[in-house]
Design an enzyme around this catalytic site. Structure first.
Site: not given
Lengths: 465, 74
Positions: A82, A157, A181
């Site tokens: 990420k 996310s 997330s």
């Protein structure tokens, strides 16, 4: 062929092949890069693919092996993470245009630990802007899409992490989880996700959304792969005073143990309140699989849980608005509208309410652990109480139904961020739309070994479709 | 306990005091909605005074609860 395809089923297997010379790091990295280039137009799961640096690192890994160097547990394995972990000298955007072309001067502890274990990075993965959103939308850099069917949401996310692992581009990835997330993208892309106990994995050098509720953890194709990644990144860090000094157990060894006699808690309240019939059916199948492996099912009443998502939000809103304060004052126009609302909501949270929510967490945690984990060892529930939504169902223009759907997405995940308890999300078959269902396994603090042990038994008994 | 949500005008005033510009009506309305729900949840969860708790003890509390009781699986 991608790194995660049938021929190379997972990270641990790929690491073994590189270690014993059945494949080279360059071959594995080239395969991952080809898969990334091939899937990017379909999924938009990368913000950047760095083929040159990855192949250079892979060649160095192969050279190290050739000269007999000591090899780490991830030697030569291509990964991607990420876009929220600092890497010295590299542009890290936090999934936003607000941060510009900022280049950190230090590297996040978790990335440094992965590199010390021999892993390399093929690029930077898409994410919700500033990790503020559970769907995979990103108006700044383009939406990330589901690995199994791009018409559906990738989750957020850690959207790029879920999609890249789900598509078999990489065998593992780091994400973060402040309300679900890691678990939501893992669930909707059919992979394993681990939100560890608060403090188990240090956050130094990682983007902060809400320091009191942020957790870093792995997504991977298989449970044993997640166990290896967790073992590498876990443990105390002098740069993160909120990291625990408790020793890190042998998580991989735990995945080999059976689950005879382990008590699996089935919640009587809350976790099925908004669950659809299809999800209930998937969870019954999941529980039956654990029972076949020797676990014992017990019904459990879960205290206080209905308010915990909102208690968590009081903390996250307040902390996020404080962290974003300067940018919200100076350049609010650089935020996308949805994210600006989420980052600004702390304006309305009085400081006394914020502190009350932080203080309440300890008695509620003690009560939850005392009541739930006296009756069971692992609490089982659906990660998502609804089938994976199509992307347009969770678009900003989705109208009144949008807010109901968004609330359902984090209904079962957010309470565990408030409490800081460890949770492992595992694939649990498919629903009628062909997308995965997922079960989440929660335990007492620092019970990651037990959760991975149960998750591995679930995987053996109930292989993903 | 009142269940009336925050007035968006209050949000606008707080934001103005803090130097955070909210230029349209929609933004304060949505912020008021989210904040009101969270505030009500906290108020509804309070049962006793919180003098005995300290935010910095959270990690120690987690660590203290880590040990499984006798007979529990590990």
């Amino acid at each position: 062929m991608s790194a995660g395809s049938v021929a190379v089923p997972g990270l641990v297997e790929l690491a073994a092949r590189i270690r014993d010379g059945r494949t080279s790091s360059v071959e594995a990295t080239r395969a991952a890069l080809e898969a990334a280039q091939h899937e990017q137009p379909r999924l938009n799961c990368f913000l950047e693919i760095d083929a040159e640096a990855a192949l250079r690192a892979a060649a160095a890994a192969d050279a190290a092996r050739a000269r007999g160097a000591v090899l780490g547990p991830l030697h030569g394995v291509p990964l991607a993470h990420k876009d929220m972990f600092d890497v010295a000298g590299r542009v890290i955007r936090y999934g936003s245009r607000v941060r510009g072309e900022h280049r950190p001067t230090t590297t996040a502890t978790v990335i440094a630990r992965l590199e010390a274990a021999g892993a390399l990075r093929i690029g930077c993965l898409n994410m919700a802007e500033f990790a503020l959103g559970p769907t995979g939308h990103n108006a700044a850099w383009g939406d990330c899409r589901n690995a199994i069917d791009p018409a559906y949401m990738a989750g957020g996310s850690s959207s790029g992490s879920g999609a890249a692992v789900g598509a078999g581009i990489v065998t593992g990835s780091l994400g973060s989880d402040t309300g679900g997330s890691i678990r939501i993208p893992a669930a909707v892309n059919g992979v394993v996700g681990v939100k560890p106990t608060y403090g188990r994995v240090p956050r130094s050098g990682a983007m902060r959304l809400s320091p009191s509720a942020d957790h870093i953890g792995p997504l991977a194709r298989r449970v044993v792969d997640a166990a290896r990644l967790l073992a590498v990144v876990a443990g105390a860090d002098p740069r993160d005073p909120a990291s625990s000094h408790l020793p890190v157990p042998d998580y991989e060894a735990a995945t080999q143990r059976d689950i005879a006699g382990v008590r699996i808690g089935v919640p009587r309240n809350y976790f099925y309140d908004v669950a659809t019939a299809e999800i209930r059916s998937a969870m019954e199948t999941s529980l039956a699989a654990l029972e076949r492996e020797g676990a014992r099912l017990v019904e459990v009443e879960v205290p206080d849980v209905a308010a915990m998502s909102e208690l968590s939000r009081a903390i996250v809103y307040a902390e996020a608005t404080a962290l974003h304060g300067v940018w919200l004052r100076q350049r609010p126009q650089d935020y996308t509208p949805q994210v600006r609302v989420r980052a600004s909501t702390g304006i309305g949270i009085p400081s006394s309410v914020y502190l009350e929510s932080l203080l309440l967490r300890m008695p509620l945690l003690e009560r939850f652990v005392g009541e739930v984990f006296a009756r069971c060892d692992v609490l089982h529930s659906p990660t998502l109480p609804i089938p994976v939504p199509r992307l347009e169902e969770v678009d900003a223009g989705g109208g009144a139904a949008l807010w109901t759907t968004l609330a359902k997405l984090v209904h079962n995940t957010a309470p565990f961020n408030y409490l800081g308890l460890p949770v492992v999300a595992v694939p649990a078959g498919r629903t009628g739309n062909g997308l995965p269902a997922s079960a989440q396994l929660a335990g007492r603090p620092f019970a990651e070994s037990l959760l991975l042990r149960v998750a591995a038994a679930h995987e053996r008994a109930f292989p993903a479709a | 306990m009142s269940t009336d949500p925050l007035d968006p005008a209050t949000i606008r005033d707080l934001a103005r005091l803090a130097g955070l510009p909210l230029e349209d009506d929609e933004l304060p309305r949505r912020i008021a909605g989210g904040a009101s729900t969270a505030i009500a949840a906290v108020a509804g969860s309070l049962r006793e005074p919180l003098f005995d708790f300290e935010p910095n003890d959270y990690l120690a509390t987690l660590e203290g609860l880590a040990e499984a009781p006798p007979g529990a699986a590990t």
